[in-house]
Design a protein around this motif. Structure first.
Motif, PDB file in Angstrom:
ATOM      1  N   THR A  87      36.666 -16.498  37.965  1.00  0.00           N
ATOM      2  CA  THR A  87      35.475 -16.151  37.187  1.00  0.00           C
ATOM      3  C   THR A  87      34.722 -15.024  37.877  1.00  0.00           C
ATOM      4  OG1 THR A  87      35.293 -18.436  36.423  1.00  0.00           O
ATOM      5  CG2 THR A  87      33.351 -17.040  36.170  1.00  0.00           C
ATOM      6  N   ILE A  88      34.342 -14.026  37.097  1.00  0.00           N
ATOM      7  CA  ILE A  88      33.597 -12.891  37.651  1.00  0.00           C
ATOM      8  C   ILE A  88      32.182 -13.348  37.990  1.00  0.00           C
ATOM      9  CG2 ILE A  88      32.686 -10.593  37.182  1.00  0.00           C
ATOM     10  CD1 ILE A  88      35.015 -10.086  35.359  1.00  0.00           C
ATOM     11  N   VAL A  89      31.794 -13.123  39.254  1.00  0.00           N
ATOM     12  CA  VAL A  89      30.455 -13.521  39.687  1.00  0.00           C
ATOM     13  C   VAL A  89      29.586 -12.318  40.036  1.00  0.00           C
ATOM     14  CG1 VAL A  89      31.229 -15.766  40.530  1.00  0.00           C
ATOM     15  CG2 VAL A  89      31.286 -13.796  42.067  1.00  0.00           C
ATOM     16  N   GLU A  90      30.198 -11.133  40.229  1.00  0.00           N
ATOM     17  CA  GLU A  90      29.408  -9.946  40.592  1.00  0.00           C
ATOM     18  C   GLU A  90      30.104  -8.704  40.057  1.00  0.00           C
ATOM     19  OE1 GLU A  90      27.571  -7.690  44.560  1.00  0.00           O
ATOM     20  OE2 GLU A  90      28.818  -9.486  44.746  1.00  0.00           O
ATOM     21  N   ILE A  91      29.311  -7.782  39.549  1.00  0.00           N
ATOM     22  CA  ILE A  91      29.817  -6.522  39.015  1.00  0.00           C
ATOM     23  C   ILE A  91      29.087  -5.383  39.708  1.00  0.00           C
ATOM     24  CG2 ILE A  91      29.951  -5.059  36.955  1.00  0.00           C
ATOM     25  CD1 ILE A  91      30.382  -7.471  35.280  1.00  0.00           C
ATOM     26  N   GLY A  92      29.842  -4.323  40.032  1.00  0.00           N
ATOM     27  CA  GLY A  92      29.253  -3.174  40.700  1.00  0.00           C
ATOM     28  C   GLY A  92      28.248  -2.451  39.824  1.00  0.00           C
ATOM     29  N   GLU A  93      27.400  -1.677  40.481  1.00  0.00           N
ATOM     30  CA  GLU A  93      26.352  -0.956  39.764  1.00  0.00           C
ATOM     31  C   GLU A  93      26.913   0.062  38.786  1.00  0.00           C
ATOM     32  OE1 GLU A  93      22.483   1.897  40.834  1.00  0.00           O
ATOM     33  OE2 GLU A  93      23.706   0.977  42.423  1.00  0.00           O
ATOM     34  N   ASN A  94      28.028   0.694  39.138  1.00  0.00           N
ATOM     35  CA  ASN A  94      28.617   1.741  38.294  1.00  0.00           C
ATOM     36  C   ASN A  94      29.817   1.252  37.499  1.00  0.00           C
ATOM     37  OD1 ASN A  94      26.810   3.763  39.266  1.00  0.00           O
ATOM     38  ND2 ASN A  94      28.049   3.925  41.133  1.00  0.00           N
ATOM     39  N   THR A  95      29.985  -0.064  37.391  1.00  0.00           N
ATOM     40  CA  THR A  95      31.123  -0.618  36.663  1.00  0.00           C
ATOM     41  C   THR A  95      30.820  -0.613  35.173  1.00  0.00           C
ATOM     42  OG1 THR A  95      31.626  -1.993  38.571  1.00  0.00           O
ATOM     43  CG2 THR A  95      32.734  -2.539  36.519  1.00  0.00           C
ATOM     44  N   VAL A  96      30.919   0.568  34.573  1.00  0.00           N
ATOM     45  CA  VAL A  96      30.766   0.755  33.133  1.00  0.00           C
ATOM     46  C   VAL A  96      31.807   1.763  32.683  1.00  0.00           C
ATOM     47  CG1 VAL A  96      28.315   0.180  33.030  1.00  0.00           C
ATOM     48  CG2 VAL A  96      29.007   2.518  33.539  1.00  0.00           C
ATOM     49  N   ASP A  97      32.048   1.802  31.400  1.00  0.00           N
ATOM     50  CA  ASP A  97      33.004   2.761  30.872  1.00  0.00           C
ATOM     51  C   ASP A  97      32.478   4.179  31.093  1.00  0.00           C
ATOM     52  OD1 ASP A  97      35.211   3.774  29.678  1.00  0.00           O
ATOM     53  OD2 ASP A  97      34.628   3.307  27.632  1.00  0.00           O
ATOM     54  N   GLY A  98      33.220   4.966  31.843  1.00  0.00           N
ATOM     55  CA  GLY A  98      32.787   6.316  32.179  1.00  0.00           C
ATOM     56  C   GLY A  98      32.021   6.411  33.480  1.00  0.00           C
ATOM     57  N   GLY A  99      31.787   5.288  34.164  1.00  0.00           N
ATOM     58  CA  GLY A  99      31.057   5.317  35.424  1.00  0.00           C
ATOM     59  C   GLY A  99      31.879   5.937  36.543  1.00  0.00           C
ATOM     60  N   ARG A 100      31.218   6.708  37.392  1.00  0.00           N
ATOM     61  CA  ARG A 100      31.879   7.341  38.528  1.00  0.00           C
ATOM     62  C   ARG A 100      31.668   6.479  39.775  1.00  0.00           C
ATOM     63  NH1 ARG A 100      33.845  12.274  37.897  1.00  0.00           N
ATOM     64  NH2 ARG A 100      33.904  12.512  40.156  1.00  0.00           N
ATOM     65  N   VAL A 101      32.750   6.211  40.480  1.00  0.00           N
ATOM     66  CA  VAL A 101      32.711   5.382  41.679  1.00  0.00           C
ATOM     67  C   VAL A 101      33.340   6.146  42.824  1.00  0.00           C
ATOM     68  CG1 VAL A 101      32.756   3.189  40.427  1.00  0.00           C
ATOM     69  CG2 VAL A 101      34.908   4.289  41.040  1.00  0.00           C
ATOM     70  N   THR A 102      32.953   5.774  44.035  1.00  0.00           N
ATOM     71  CA  THR A 102      33.514   6.375  45.234  1.00  0.00           C
ATOM     72  C   THR A 102      34.486   5.401  45.886  1.00  0.00           C
ATOM     73  OG1 THR A 102      31.654   5.553  46.549  1.00  0.00           O
ATOM     74  CG2 THR A 102      31.455   7.775  45.615  1.00  0.00           C
ATOM     75  N   GLN A 103      35.294   5.920  46.774  1.00  0.00           N
ATOM     76  CA  GLN A 103      36.305   5.089  47.429  1.00  0.00           C
ATOM     77  C   GLN A 103      35.646   3.946  48.193  1.00  0.00           C
ATOM     78  OE1 GLN A 103      38.868   7.272  50.023  1.00  0.00           O
ATOM     79  NE2 GLN A 103      40.180   5.537  50.488  1.00  0.00           N
ATOM     80  N   GLY A 104      36.136   2.725  47.974  1.00  0.00           N
ATOM     81  CA  GLY A 104      35.594   1.547  48.631  1.00  0.00           C
ATOM     82  C   GLY A 104      34.428   0.910  47.921  1.00  0.00           C
ATOM     83  N   GLU A 105      33.927   1.492  46.864  1.00  0.00           N
ATOM     84  CA  GLU A 105      32.785   0.926  46.144  1.00  0.00           C
ATOM     85  C   GLU A 105      33.213  -0.299  45.342  1.00  0.00           C
ATOM     86  OE1 GLU A 105      29.448   2.293  42.802  1.00  0.00           O
ATOM     87  OE2 GLU A 105      30.704   3.781  43.817  1.00  0.00           O
ATOM     88  N   LEU A 106      32.335  -1.293  45.299  1.00  0.00           N
ATOM     89  CA  LEU A 106      32.629  -2.537  44.580  1.00  0.00           C
ATOM     90  C   LEU A 106      32.706  -2.276  43.078  1.00  0.00           C
ATOM     91  CD1 LEU A 106      32.887  -5.660  44.466  1.00  0.00           C
ATOM     92  CD2 LEU A 106      30.374  -5.718  44.260  1.00  0.00           C
ATOM     93  N   ILE A 107      33.764  -2.831  42.467  1.00  0.00           N
ATOM     94  CA  ILE A 107      33.890  -2.786  41.015  1.00  0.00           C
ATOM     95  C   ILE A 107      33.507  -4.143  40.426  1.00  0.00           C
ATOM     96  CG2 ILE A 107      35.477  -2.443  39.096  1.00  0.00           C
ATOM     97  CD1 ILE A 107      37.005  -0.472  40.806  1.00  0.00           C
ATOM     98  N   TYR A 108      34.150  -5.216  40.890  1.00  0.00           N
ATOM     99  CA  TYR A 108      33.695  -6.564  40.537  1.00  0.00           C
ATOM    100  C   TYR A 108      34.302  -7.553  41.529  1.00  0.00           C
ATOM    101  CZ  TYR A 108      38.200  -7.080  38.104  1.00  0.00           C
ATOM    102  OH  TYR A 108      39.524  -7.110  37.785  1.00  0.00           O
TER     103      TYR A 108
END
Length: 483
Positions: A87-108
């Motif tokens: 079960t997903i308990v946490e989602i990253g701040e930029n975890t959206v369609d089209g969101g830009r993330v950096t290496q190592g950043e949390l997705i979920y």
């Protein structure tokens, strides 16, 4: 009777008068028809002269441009999925369609309570295996000491036996003492054998403890990896696509939740025919790394990017023809994976070829050449390439001569023409002056285009703010507005 005779004479005269009128009418009609059919004195026939556009044949070295259509795609794309479910308990701040993330950043992150509990159990098993190993090593040391003590005792018994045998030989000892010493040596040897067996068992027990510890360490590594697998982080800098997750969502193992795409590493895949593919090979049959130009029409402005052919598909897909070619792109601002683009490939240069309009070539691979007295002559040429509305031909002996630019069924060998020659300098693009209202409307269209990069917007805005604006640009922008 007299009245009757006069009546008949009147009727006869009336009929004769009508007959004379009919004869006169017929004579007039015949005269008119004969006059109309008479062309008068014969005039000599005049030769018809056609006005034609002509182009001068100028052999030169030209680089053909092969045009194809392809799709932009990223060279680095991964599917977002985890090997464990939960079960997903946490989602990253930029975890959206089209969101830009950096290496190592949390997705979920998934709920890792079960994985943590399993890890704790495995750690306890590792501690138990380590304790068993220490106990086995201690038992092995004791077994080695016992074997050494037994061997020392056996040596003492052998020396005692040798001494008794020496006394017996000198007549001082007795046979009973010698037998007792021999029994003691045999008992000592048996003890040594027993201690060796105990040592072997202790060594086997230690080996089993080592194996168990190694197995538990593997289980510990798997448990730690399982705990790590409950968290998904970005493998590289990129953009998320097809993301549709929320906290509390239950995922199964290996369920895909989106994609991570690197938009900075783009390539274009395009298909060419087999005949076109052969023109992209060198003498050894290998694909030449030719330069390419990729164009994308965005809001009336062409975005361009340069690249180079890098590879080709290993096989032809079922139901497909030709060859699939891949070209790596350099800096490509504004391009996104999935864009349908136009690809222009610079083929190897061709020597001694002439650029002519495509309408100048006949179906029999001939052109009409302007000869003496401005009469047409048929000349064969070799078609090398087609370039949109133009062709590249190789024509020996036609350098500097003029050919008809647009053929028609009325033109042929021996026909006299009146050549119409045009200047060779290219015409300047049509420029227009905009009213303030129209200029503001066009600038608003450009600013409202979300797909156009900021650099392209600034370039178009600068052109629109000038006194003279290209008419083609205005037409493209207004067509987008109309759409």
């Amino acid at each position: 009777m007299r009245f009757l005779r006069r009546g008949l004479v009147g009727v006869f005269l009336l009929g004769l008068t009508l007959a004379l009128f009919a004869l006169a009418g017929r004579t007039v009609v015949d005269a008119v028809q004969e006059r109309m059919a008479d062309d008068g004195p014969g005039r000599p026939a005049q030769e018809r002269v056609f006005a034609v556009n002509v182009t001068t044949v100028e052999p030169q070295t030209i680089t053909p441009i092969l045009t194809a259509f392809g799709e932009a795609q990223s060279r680095r794309t991964i599917d977002l999925r985890l090997p464990v479910g939960g079960t997903i308990v946490e989602i990253g701040e930029n975890t959206v369609d089209g969101g830009r993330v950096t290496q190592g950043e949390l997705i979920y992150r998934l709920d890792g309570a079960e994985a943590e509990a399993a890890l704790a159990r495995v750690r306890a098993d590792v501690q138990d295996a380590e304790a068993n190993l220490r106990d086995a090593e201690t038992r092995l040391l004791l077994a080695e000491d016992e074997r050494a003590a037994a061997e020392r005792q056996a040596d003492l018994q052998r020396r005692a036996l040798d001494r008794q045998q020496g006394l017996e030989e000198r007549g001082v000892g007795t046979a009973a003492a010698v037998e007792s010493a021999e029994l003691a040596v045999a008992s000592a040897d048996q003890t040594v054998l027993s201690r060796r067996q105990s040592l072997a068992e202790a060594q086997a027990t230690r080996d089993q403890a080592v194996t168990r510890l190694a197995r538990e360490e593997v289980n510990l590594s798997e448990a730690q990896r399982t705990v790590g697998d409950t968290t998904l982080t970005a493998a590289f800098d990129g953009t998320l696509s097809d993301i549709d997750i929320v906290p509390g969502l239950r995922l199964t193992a290996n369920e895909q939740t989106g994609q991570l795409i690197d938009p900075s590493l783009l390539e274009v895949a395009f298909r060419v025919s087999t005949a076109q593919y052969t023109r992209l090979l060198d003498d050894e049959g290998r694909l030449i790394r030719l330069p390419v130009t990729v164009r994308l029409d965005v809001g009336g402005v062409d975005l361009t990017a340069n690249g180079e052919i890098t590879r080709e598909s290993a096989a032809v897909a079922e139901g497909q023809t030709g060859r699939l070619i891949f070209a790596t792109l350099g800096a490509a601002p504004g391009f996104r994976p999935g864009d349908f683009v136009t690809v222009q490939i610079e083929e190897p240069p061709l020597d001694r070829v002439a650029l002519l309009p495509a309408s100048a070539l006949g179906a029999d691979s001939t052109v009409l050449v302007l000869g003496e007295e401005e009469r047409l002559e048929v000349a064969p040429v070799t078609l090398m390439r087609r370039q949109g509305d133009d062709i590249l031909v190789r024509a020996s002996g036609l350098a500097g001569r003029e050919v008809v630019s647009e053929r028609s069924p009325l033109l042929g060998d021996g026909i006299r023409v009146r050549p119409l020659r045009t200047g060779t300098a290219p015409e300047q693009a049509a420029m227009i002056t905009l009213t303030p209202e129209r200029r503001a409307q066009l600038i608003a269209i450009v600013e409202a285009n979300t797909r156009m990069p900021d650099e392209a917007k600034a370039r178009v805005r600068t052109q629109l703010e000038a006194d003279q604006v290209p008419a083609s640009m205005v037409a493209r922008l207004e067509s987008r507005m109309g759409g």
